[in-house]
Design a protein around this motif. Sequence first.
Motif, PDB file in Angstrom:
ATOM      1  N   MET A   1      41.084  85.852  10.807  1.00 42.08           N
ATOM      2  CA  MET A   1      40.046  85.685  10.227  1.00 42.08           C
ATOM      3  C   MET A   1      38.714  85.938  10.919  1.00 42.08           C
ATOM      4  SD  MET A   1      41.184  82.033   8.703  1.00 42.08           S
ATOM      5  CE  MET A   1      39.541  81.493   8.610  1.00 42.08           C
ATOM      6  N   PHE A   2      37.705  86.204   9.840  1.00 40.83           N
ATOM      7  CA  PHE A   2      36.430  86.708  10.343  1.00 40.83           C
ATOM      8  C   PHE A   2      35.601  85.500   9.872  1.00 40.83           C
ATOM      9  CE2 PHE A   2      37.688  90.683  11.450  1.00 40.83           C
ATOM     10  CZ  PHE A   2      38.525  91.346  10.214  1.00 40.83           C
ATOM     11  N   GLY A   3      35.485  84.296  10.755  1.00 44.41           N
ATOM     12  CA  GLY A   3      34.811  83.267  10.648  1.00 44.41           C
ATOM     13  C   GLY A   3      35.533  82.293   9.778  1.00 44.41           C
ATOM     14  N   PRO A   4      35.000  81.088   9.406  1.00 43.44           N
ATOM     15  CA  PRO A   4      35.731  79.883   8.915  1.00 43.44           C
ATOM     16  C   PRO A   4      35.770  80.155   7.337  1.00 43.44           C
ATOM     17  CG  PRO A   4      33.341  79.420   9.184  1.00 43.44           C
ATOM     18  CD  PRO A   4      33.633  80.734   9.691  1.00 43.44           C
TER      19      PRO A   4
ATOM     20  N   GLY B   1      44.843  82.411  -0.829  1.00 45.55           N
ATOM     21  CA  GLY B   1      44.169  83.554  -1.362  1.00 45.55           C
ATOM     22  C   GLY B   1      42.990  84.098  -0.608  1.00 45.55           C
ATOM     23  N   ILE B   2      42.118  83.186  -0.292  1.00 44.19           N
ATOM     24  CA  ILE B   2      40.954  83.344   0.523  1.00 44.19           C
ATOM     25  C   ILE B   2      41.337  83.809   1.938  1.00 44.19           C
ATOM     26  CG2 ILE B   2      38.998  82.222   1.592  1.00 44.19           C
ATOM     27  CD1 ILE B   2      38.485  82.798  -1.528  1.00 44.19           C
ATOM     28  N   VAL B   3      42.222  83.011   2.525  1.00 44.68           N
ATOM     29  CA  VAL B   3      42.745  83.326   4.067  1.00 44.68           C
ATOM     30  C   VAL B   3      43.204  84.594   3.806  1.00 44.68           C
ATOM     31  CG1 VAL B   3      44.467  82.707   5.669  1.00 44.68           C
ATOM     32  CG2 VAL B   3      43.133  80.899   4.664  1.00 44.68           C
ATOM     33  N   ALA B   4      44.148  85.139   2.922  1.00 42.09           N
ATOM     34  CA  ALA B   4      44.469  86.439   2.928  1.00 42.09           C
ATOM     35  C   ALA B   4      43.658  87.323   2.863  1.00 42.09           C
ATOM     36  CB  ALA B   4      45.730  86.477   1.712  1.00 42.09           C
ATOM     37  N   ALA B   5      42.578  87.166   1.930  1.00 41.48           N
ATOM     38  CA  ALA B   5      41.422  88.024   1.774  1.00 41.48           C
ATOM     39  C   ALA B   5      40.897  88.234   3.085  1.00 41.48           C
ATOM     40  CB  ALA B   5      40.585  87.725   0.887  1.00 41.48           C
ATOM     41  N   LYS B   6      40.621  87.396   3.922  1.00 41.13           N
ATOM     42  CA  LYS B   6      39.959  87.151   5.133  1.00 41.13           C
ATOM     43  C   LYS B   6      40.511  87.909   6.223  1.00 41.13           C
ATOM     44  CE  LYS B   6      36.033  84.144   5.152  1.00 41.13           C
ATOM     45  NZ  LYS B   6      34.933  84.461   5.903  1.00 41.13           N
ATOM     46  N   CYS B   7      42.098  88.027   6.050  1.00 41.00           N
ATOM     47  CA  CYS B   7      42.821  88.835   6.939  1.00 41.00           C
ATOM     48  C   CYS B   7      43.076  90.239   6.491  1.00 41.00           C
ATOM     49  CB  CYS B   7      43.969  88.057   6.986  1.00 41.00           C
ATOM     50  SG  CYS B   7      44.220  86.419   7.742  1.00 41.00           S
ATOM     51  N   GLY B   8      42.288  90.583   5.282  1.00 39.97           N
ATOM     52  CA  GLY B   8      42.355  92.061   4.812  1.00 39.97           C
ATOM     53  C   GLY B   8      43.158  92.358   3.773  1.00 39.97           C
ATOM     54  N   ALA B   9      43.694  91.624   3.112  1.00 43.90           N
ATOM     55  CA  ALA B   9      44.527  91.722   2.178  1.00 43.90           C
ATOM     56  C   ALA B   9      43.675  92.070   0.822  1.00 43.90           C
ATOM     57  CB  ALA B   9      45.606  90.705   1.742  1.00 43.90           C
TER      58      ALA B   9
ATOM     59  N   ILE C   1      35.793  77.811  -9.802  1.00 50.22           N
ATOM     60  CA  ILE C   1      36.217  77.330  -8.366  1.00 50.22           C
ATOM     61  C   ILE C   1      36.590  78.291  -7.787  1.00 50.22           C
ATOM     62  CG2 ILE C   1      37.337  75.821  -7.179  1.00 50.22           C
ATOM     63  CD1 ILE C   1      37.308  73.492  -9.559  1.00 50.22           C
ATOM     64  N   CYS C   2      37.347  79.137  -8.192  1.00 48.51           N
ATOM     65  CA  CYS C   2      37.849  80.243  -7.401  1.00 48.51           C
ATOM     66  C   CYS C   2      36.764  81.292  -7.133  1.00 48.51           C
ATOM     67  CB  CYS C   2      38.930  81.065  -8.338  1.00 48.51           C
ATOM     68  SG  CYS C   2      40.555  80.337  -8.744  1.00 48.51           S
ATOM     69  N   ARG C   3      35.943  81.422  -8.019  1.00 45.70           N
ATOM     70  CA  ARG C   3      34.816  82.253  -7.853  1.00 45.70           C
ATOM     71  C   ARG C   3      33.833  81.895  -6.949  1.00 45.70           C
ATOM     72  NH1 ARG C   3      35.519  82.755 -13.506  1.00 45.70           N
ATOM     73  NH2 ARG C   3      36.176  84.569 -14.135  1.00 45.70           N
ATOM     74  N   GLU C   4      33.478  80.468  -6.904  1.00 47.34           N
ATOM     75  CA  GLU C   4      32.916  79.823  -6.020  1.00 47.34           C
ATOM     76  C   GLU C   4      33.074  80.000  -4.506  1.00 47.34           C
ATOM     77  OE1 GLU C   4      31.047  75.615  -4.785  1.00 47.34           O
ATOM     78  OE2 GLU C   4      31.667  75.764  -6.774  1.00 47.34           O
TER      79      GLU C   4
ATOM     80  N   MET D   1      31.436  81.506  -1.440  1.00 47.14           N
ATOM     81  CA  MET D   1      31.306  80.839  -0.328  1.00 47.14           C
ATOM     82  C   MET D   1      31.920  81.538   1.063  1.00 47.14           C
ATOM     83  SD  MET D   1      32.026  76.986  -1.608  1.00 47.14           S
ATOM     84  CE  MET D   1      32.124  76.170  -0.090  1.00 47.14           C
ATOM     85  N   ASN D   2      32.829  82.230   0.856  1.00 49.91           N
ATOM     86  CA  ASN D   2      33.373  82.900   2.009  1.00 49.91           C
ATOM     87  C   ASN D   2      33.084  84.659   1.979  1.00 49.91           C
ATOM     88  OD1 ASN D   2      35.430  81.166   3.254  1.00 49.91           O
ATOM     89  ND2 ASN D   2      35.604  80.663   1.214  1.00 49.91           N
ATOM     90  N   ASN D   3      31.971  84.616   1.232  1.00 51.71           N
ATOM     91  CA  ASN D   3      31.545  86.302   1.325  1.00 51.71           C
ATOM     92  C   ASN D   3      32.583  87.188   1.094  1.00 51.71           C
ATOM     93  OD1 ASN D   3      29.527  88.233   1.617  1.00 51.71           O
ATOM     94  ND2 ASN D   3      30.031  88.341   3.660  1.00 51.71           N
TER      95      ASN D   3
END
Length: 189
Positions: free
Chosen positions: A4-7, A33-41, A57-60, A64-66
Amino acid sequence: MECMFGPVLWSWPSTCGFTEDLCQIGAGVSLPGIVAAKCGAEVILSDSSELPHCLAICRESCQMNNLPQVHVVGLTWGHVSRDLLALPPQDIILASDVFFEPEDFEDILTTVYFLMQKNPKVKLWSTYQVRSADWSLEALLYKWDMKCVHIPLESFGADKEDIAESALPGRHTVEMLVISFAKDNLNYT
């Protein structure tokens, strides 16, 4: 967590799916899904089109996670919609704790079956809390020509009562499974 790139930030509990191309179904706040996206998926988050507050909530969570590149779509299990038809072929579908109401099991598998038609090698990865020993997917998997492989939690160190220094899953029984077409050789590594 090493990738991950940040929390990862989120607002409240999640049930969800994702595309390597990942599609997360029933995303809730979309933590997997957020974790997967942070990992590059490349990730597409979805939740019920009938629950606009869940999609918000998904969009938020993405904001929040850029993660502006993550798409959020409304998909209702068992319903063929324009958004479902427009989805590209998926490599992985994440479904975190979506098997909690037996009356929804077939609708979930119907949606997964449709996505499998676009890419017969797609796999549904799911974790779920066992709520009743009497509930089973077996007949529905047979009906939809799918198979299921149980993934032992101890195979990746998740068989503890306090994963990642949290109180989860506690004394609840949590299972992990991978669902694919029955004729496919399952390789989940």
